[in-house]
Enzyme design. Structure first.
Site, PDB file in Angstrom:
ATOM      1  N   TRP A   1      79.059 -95.121  85.992  1.00 24.39           N
ATOM      2  CA  TRP A   1      78.374 -95.567  87.218  1.00 24.39           C
ATOM      3  C   TRP A   1      79.291 -95.426  88.422  1.00 24.39           C
ATOM      4  O   TRP A   1      78.835 -95.476  89.571  1.00 24.39           O
ATOM      5  CB  TRP A   1      77.812 -96.977  87.067  1.00 24.39           C
ATOM      6  CG  TRP A   1      78.828 -98.095  87.009  1.00 24.39           C
ATOM      7  CD1 TRP A   1      79.708 -98.326  86.005  1.00 24.39           C
ATOM      8  CD2 TRP A   1      79.053 -99.134  87.978  1.00 24.39           C
ATOM      9  NE1 TRP A   1      80.470 -99.434  86.279  1.00 24.39           N
ATOM     10  CE2 TRP A   1      80.091 -99.962  87.482  1.00 24.39           C
ATOM     11  CE3 TRP A   1      78.491 -99.454  89.214  1.00 24.39           C
ATOM     12  CZ2 TRP A   1      80.574-101.071  88.171  1.00 24.39           C
ATOM     13  CZ3 TRP A   1      78.969-100.570  89.893  1.00 24.39           C
ATOM     14  CH2 TRP A   1      79.996-101.366  89.383  1.00 24.39           C
ATOM     15  N   ASP A   2      80.584 -95.205  88.182  1.00 25.97           N
ATOM     16  CA  ASP A   2      81.536 -94.921  89.258  1.00 25.97           C
ATOM     17  C   ASP A   2      81.019 -93.808  90.170  1.00 25.97           C
ATOM     18  O   ASP A   2      81.228 -93.832  91.392  1.00 25.97           O
ATOM     19  CB  ASP A   2      82.864 -94.428  88.674  1.00 25.97           C
ATOM     20  CG  ASP A   2      83.484 -95.361  87.657  1.00 25.97           C
ATOM     21  OD1 ASP A   2      82.731 -96.093  86.997  1.00 25.97           O
ATOM     22  OD2 ASP A   2      84.710 -95.326  87.503  1.00 25.97           O
TER      23      ASP A   2
ATOM     24  N   GLU B   1      84.108-107.100  83.631  1.00 26.74           N
ATOM     25  CA  GLU B   1      84.157-106.934  82.171  1.00 26.74           C
ATOM     26  C   GLU B   1      85.015-107.991  81.482  1.00 26.74           C
ATOM     27  O   GLU B   1      85.263-107.882  80.286  1.00 26.74           O
ATOM     28  CB  GLU B   1      84.647-105.520  81.830  1.00 26.74           C
ATOM     29  CG  GLU B   1      83.614-104.457  82.174  1.00 26.74           C
ATOM     30  CD  GLU B   1      84.149-103.032  82.072  1.00 26.74           C
ATOM     31  OE1 GLU B   1      85.362-102.857  82.200  1.00 26.74           O
ATOM     32  OE2 GLU B   1      83.335-102.104  81.885  1.00 26.74           O
TER      33      GLU B   1
ATOM     34  N   LYS C   1      87.599-109.399  86.846  1.00 25.38           N
ATOM     35  CA  LYS C   1      88.345-108.145  86.769  1.00 25.38           C
ATOM     36  C   LYS C   1      88.088-107.289  88.011  1.00 25.38           C
ATOM     37  O   LYS C   1      88.991-106.666  88.545  1.00 25.38           O
ATOM     38  CB  LYS C   1      87.899-107.390  85.516  1.00 25.38           C
ATOM     39  CG  LYS C   1      88.675-106.143  85.201  1.00 25.38           C
ATOM     40  CD  LYS C   1      88.085-105.475  83.949  1.00 25.38           C
ATOM     41  CE  LYS C   1      88.735-104.148  83.639  1.00 25.38           C
ATOM     42  NZ  LYS C   1      87.937-103.360  82.691  1.00 25.38           N
ATOM     43  N   GLN C   2      86.851-107.219  88.418  1.00 20.97           N
ATOM     44  CA  GLN C   2      86.508-106.448  89.619  1.00 20.97           C
ATOM     45  C   GLN C   2      85.264-107.075  90.222  1.00 20.97           C
ATOM     46  O   GLN C   2      84.562-107.816  89.551  1.00 20.97           O
ATOM     47  CB  GLN C   2      86.266-104.984  89.276  1.00 20.97           C
ATOM     48  CG  GLN C   2      84.981-104.726  88.509  1.00 20.97           C
ATOM     49  CD  GLN C   2      84.790-103.250  88.157  1.00 20.97           C
ATOM     50  OE1 GLN C   2      85.289-102.779  87.159  1.00 20.97           O
ATOM     51  NE2 GLN C   2      84.057-102.539  88.990  1.00 20.97           N
TER      52      GLN C   2
END
Lengths: 767, 767
Positions: free
Chosen positions: B358-359, B489, B601-602
């Site tokens: 999906w990046d 994640e 994490k992000q």
């Protein structure tokens, strides 16, 4: 039910007629074991059809590197593989130059297998027409000696019915074996020496990495119509040794080969004395002879049955089922050695790996406590005490400290060795089952000595773990436990699993109680333990702050504890409203779909109601059972038994009986379509509980043995026997009523249906 | 920052001094690529030290059987491994019988690497004293041609400074290569033919299973002090072919080997015409000669920079960082072929596997939309349209039906190929990013044509998925989404991840809007699509019932949307209050501990605020940023950029600058201690966004290009350029103010700091 070829018989498992497709299933069902070793019912002679060869030695394993998609910190490094051990049963038969092989025979008639559970032996007989036209009659009897548990014996009888023929009979040992279950196709065994001396032969080998050394041995004797035949030639290869007898066999002569074989292992002997140990035991058994040790085998099994048999009249399949369960449990574990435990497949297969799960404490302990003397249960508890340091290490790897102990989900030597993180990391409820077993042992046996000697340290380690594992939720103003998996493995990484939270609270409270009791009653043990674990009043106060303020998810609407936070957000379609084509969901649905469904693999909230039945009213049990059972798919072998017990407790005998049949004949009827892989040993203890605790309603309440006997309408009567605090109580239940007997020198006060009854040794009391 | 050996330079990556320990890191950092192929900066001559050999061809992969602990239904069968391709760069050098090998040289001086990003070449030079005492000067220039993207060229210059010597120079091809990343050590390549013709050589091979056929080729020319040397002997092995030139080289003579090499692949040529295609391209480039194609390379890169360069004055490291990011993105993907995509490691390593995450939609699309012509973004969208059937199949495997589409988490050919269930099954938010990209493309380019032609079908499939994926919670009287993993994640299998729920609702609403718009404006397309997807008004009404009644977890106390149900139950210790020794938590903590922690994490909720910034007020953004950023550990390469943009939006320029440095020099300074494994290509687009959308504040609002330019106090000025609807807008920002320029024939109305500004072509507007 997926198969129905086992003949109903009260004492034997019987198969008639030969079908290639059934070979692997029967290899599982006819497995034999003696607690120290065991084997699938593989044929002695060569079989070129589909077969799953398996011989297993208790405690011998290989640390197979775990197989994962993406490594995560704290993940166990290996999965302890149950190892297929060198084959000692092999007997190759060649007739007029053609190997005897049931797969290639023109015709097989009168094929019959019998596993005689009463006497502990396995017999196979057949008449076959070989590809070269010989009509051969074979009858083989095999058993693994309970008395000499390093040894098995085979009597192989062969006749040719239609001709004279040249026969070559070659008993052999073979260490060139493979594992069905292997992550990386590693080589598991290293063979160091193959030798032959007289009519004996030996293969010395050791496992790679773990370096368990064993000597596989055999000795054979051949007669033709009773006359000894001693000439053979030795065949030796790198990993094989055989003694080939060449005989001109006349039509209808009976050739009989007696073969003794087995393993001497370094758990019991010095590593450099294994061959010598093998010699000693071979001399012993061959000196006594086949008939004598066979007779001893029958007597030893009679003694096991004396205590553990359950009779059921009027329902042959139920009778066969319960005895099969009791027999297999005894084949797997006899409690003689506190270094061993009860593997989920026993000696019947390799799946799952490891030897010890929470099944031991939650399911097996009650069976062994009630049907053996106290030492056996003691050994099971001692096993966990011996692993306490490893449990503390294991918790350390996950970030816990100060002596917190997390027992592994699966182990061989105390280390975690399960390779699925959802289970390894998150199914921490297992820790509670170990504390519960300590409590249960004391409750049932009345013996408190384990706690001051060993158990207190275990309880402190477990309490410390729970104390550290929860956290305070500012939102809820309660202690919560996040990211766990309960016994229902169709959920993962849930918050506030009620069962885990409840167990954690109980473990802390129980540990504190025992600390107080030991302080008062065993001050020396108390001082010893406390100086070892360095526990302070302040730390205990912190524990109780947690246990006194734990969060339990609850639905006001349904008046039930919730399996976990958010359980009611699911699409609550009952199992009965699912289309049949959707089941079993673990075969039909994606993992993603299973996880977000409400379906329960095995008792979860209800497992808590099973352990702590006395904490709840009958009405609360009914409410929770009615709420959860309709969402339960029972896709674990451990599921039906708990539900059977609770259905019986609620007086729902039809439902209890249905669950009972499912648990007791799970493998015989292959409910889960996987019996080929081996049997479900630990759930067999659950079957025993279904009768004793379910139909018999046995409990220990207020330090007293209690019964509330009921009988399924399908049965005429049933009976069982329990060793309650060294007095043997026998219960016989029929539709006419119940009778009790007790052995020993003392009267025993019990409760039956809530009424006090005094049992007097030598008298049968009818109620 | 974990390393600091790269010299700051505005246009080049430079390493000086030779250290064995840095070889693998530098192999990653000095990687070259041309969109069709690429390679790590491995040495041409033999190197016996620690090295990670890697040459990669776009679109060539191997379906490596997934590696799991316990198989689950719906699990992808394979993981698409990025394949190390046959080596064409190799040139073995032997001097007086001893191989030239920097690892065994007595001394290496004047070692220097330069990756010239402006011109697209890589040069390495050194003077070394070999083990047999020869002082050798080497200078090697290498590039992969943008114009002839099947070919690379090497110029290898060598002098011996202290002696005459016998030199053997052997350019070779080698298909006997290995993958660093492999689940089962499968053989990935099958070599079918090795051949040599004149000064050319060829190896024909194909991948196992996927059967991608390639012809690896080379041609070489050797001169000594400019004089041609044409004698060589051919060395042929099963998987190798070399041309060995033996020369008596005099002291200070310059030996120059020009080597052309590369791959002809069956994506571009008929399988049986690969060798012919290789011949054609070799004739072409060797006809032009090294200097001509090298000059063309410089011109082609100049053209790329013309549009995509970002200048930064006053901060050499920041300047180098942003150009490194832009350079690597262009090396990886140029948008010429809609069958290709942007692998997370590009052509610099093997980790992660697959090519498309999906990046691409969430991070890379904006970069390509703004710095290339429109076709490139169109190709990226077309890629997903081409995979729609596979996405429907993929959803089908998980139990969805009626054309519901779930795009894979990782793919090469449209099939899911990620082997970690928490991600594969549960990170379904990826589906939303694909719909968002459709919207974003239209918003930025103004081109609606993708939607009626292709996008509508994609949007319908995605809307159907979300509609089926939620369920109605009787408890909440809302639609809920259970068992997902959000972009963070460090959570798994959570309920009601706000980002996923919000995206799902938006996807449905957006699909319905587009259905209505296409129905009105493109009735023929509407009819074609509707008859294909068989969509009814009734079904649409069901979708909108879901989107209109979706549950969004919210905290009244904090006035923020919650990342997921139960987020506030966690132990809310901020990242800054963690001891430094505990970080990075993904290296220091067990997975179990990470999962139940609050650490992010992000961007997760904030990713939603990034996509849908215009749905929320500045004050809401500030509140959510202040709530979540303190729990964010930024342990994903995709994390700092989003936070940099949002910090800039909130006017917190110091914080924005810190995040910017971290994202732009992630690999150059090896923040995550893993640059050896390859570069983080897709996050490099995030770095670009940090400047353009962060500091520059570029948005498209109400169909208008808008800017709110700010400048970090560390910089004197910066500039960038975007292609907005085929007009090139250049922005130059300094502390004095901002100036704008536009190309084309038309005026462009933009907004700067909320004020309308009209840009006139040819005029510089200062603000």
């Amino acid at each position: 039910m997926n198969q129905d070829y086992i003949k109903a018989d009260p004492w034997s498992i019987i198969e008639e007629d030969f079908e290639n497709e059934r070979v692997k299933s029967s290899e599982s069902l006819f497995s034999i074991g003696n607690g120290a070793m065991g084997q699938r019912a593989n044929f002695e002679e060569n079989y070129s059809g589909d077969t799953f060869q398996g011989s297993y030695i208790a405690g011998v394993y290989y640390p197979d590197k775990t197989r994962v998609g993406w490594w995560k910190n704290g993940y166990p490094e290996y999965f302890a593989k149950v190892l297929n051990a060198p084959n000692w049963i092999g007997i190759n038969i060649t007739l007029n130059g053609t190997p005897l092989d049931l797969y290639t025979c023109q015709k097989v008639t009168s094929f019959r297998r019998e596993l005689n559970m009463k006497e502990g032996w396995y017999k196979r007989s057949f008449v076959a027409t070989t590809s070269n036209g010989l009509e051969v009659a074979v009858e083989v009897t095999r058993f693994l000696s309970l008395e000499y548990d390093e040894v098995g014996a085979i009597q192989y009888n062969l006749q040719i019915l239609n001709s004279d023929a040249k026969a070559e009979v070659c008993p052999y040992l073979d260490s060139g074996i493979k594992n069905m279950d292997s992550n990386w196709d590693d080589k598991f065994w290293n063979t160091t020496k193959v030798s032959s001396e007289g009519n004996r032969a030996f293969i010395e080998s050791h496992t790679m990495k773990t370096n368990f050394a064993i000597c596989t041995f055999m000795q054979s004797e051949l007669t033709v119509d009773g006359e000894k035949f001693e000439d053979f030639s030795t065949k030796e290869e790198e990993m094989m040794v055989g003694h080939a007898y060449a005989i001109n066999l006349e039509k209808n002569q009976t050739l009989t080969l007696i073969k003794y074989g087995g393993y001497a292992v370094d758990r019991n002997h010095p590593t450099d004395g294994l061959k010598k140990a093998a010699d000693v035991v071979l001399s012993k058994v061959s000196g006594l002879g086949f008939d004598v040790i066979f007779q001893k085998q029958k007597e030893d099994w009679a003694q096991i049955w004396e205590m553990s048999d359950i009779t059921i009249a009027g329902d042959a399949k139920a009778q066969q089922g319960i005895r099969f369960n009791i027999f297999q449990l005894n084949q797997t574990y006899l409690g003689k050695d506190s270094r061993l435990n009860i593997g989920p497949k026993g000696f019947t297969g390799e799946k799952y790996g490891g030897s010890t799960y929470w099944d031991t404490e939650a399911y097996c302990l009650p069976f062994y406590m009630a049907t053996k003397n106290q030492d056996v249960a003691w050994n099971l508890l001692k096993y966990r005490y011996n692993h306490l340091d490893r449990a503390i290490e294991n918790a350390g790897k996950l970030g816990f400290d100060n002596g917190a102990a997390l027992y592994p989900m699966v182990t061989m030597n105390g280390e975690e060795c399960h390779n699925e993180w959802e289970i390894t990391f998150e199914e921490i409820h297992r820790n509670g089952a170990i504390a519960f077993a300590v409590y249960n042992y004391h409750r049932f046996t009345g013996d408190y000595s384990y706690i001051p000697k060993m158990g207190l340290e275990v309880l402190v380690g477990i309490a410390r773990f729970w104390h550290q594992r929860v956290n305070f939720s500012e939102e809820k103003q309660k202690y919560v436990m996040l990211g766990v998996t309960g016994p229902n493995e169709y959920e993962n990484n849930v918050n506030n699993n009620w069962y885990s939270n409840y167990l954690a609270k109980w473990c802390i409270d129980y540990a504190v109680e025992q600390l107080n009791k030991v302080e008062k009653e065993y001050p020396e043990d108390y001082d010893r333990v406390l100086s070892k674990v360095k526990l302070t009043r302040k730390e205990i106060a912190e524990w109780t702050k947690v246990s006194g303020n734990m969060f339990f998810p609850y639905s006001e609407k349904h008046k039930v504890f919730l399996q976990q936070d958010g359980f009611l957000d699911k699409e609550m379609i009952k199992v009965n409203d699912l289309d049949k084509s959707e089941r079993p969901i673990n075969q039909k649905w994606s993992w993603d779909r299973i996880l977000r469904s409400p379906y329960i693999k095995q008792a979860d909230v209800l497992q808590g109601f099973y352990f702590f039945e006395d904490h709840f009213s009958q009405e609360e049990l009914a409410r929770h059972f009615d709420f959860y059972e309709p969402f339960t798919v029972h896709e674990s072998s451990l599921s039906p038994c708990v539900h059977s017990i609770q259905a019986a407790k609620l007086g729902r005998m039809d439902q209890a009986y249905t669950f009972y049949l499912r648990t007791s004949r799970l493998d015989l009827d292959d409910y889960n379509k996987e019996v080929e892989e081996g049997l479900h040993i630990t759930s067999m203890a659950g079957t025993w509980m279904s009768i004793v605790e379910g139909f018999g309603g046995m409990r220990v309440l207020d330090d007293q043995l209690c019964f509330t006997p009921q009988i399924p309408k399908q049965w005429e009567s049933y009976s069982f026997r329990v060793n309650f605090r060294n007095q043997i109580v026998t219960i016989f239940v029929s539709s006419e009523g119940t009778s009790f007997e007790v052995t020993g020198n003392q009267d025993l006060n019990i409760k039956v249906n809530g009424e006090q009854v005094t049992l007097v040794p030598g008298e049968v009391i009818k109620i």
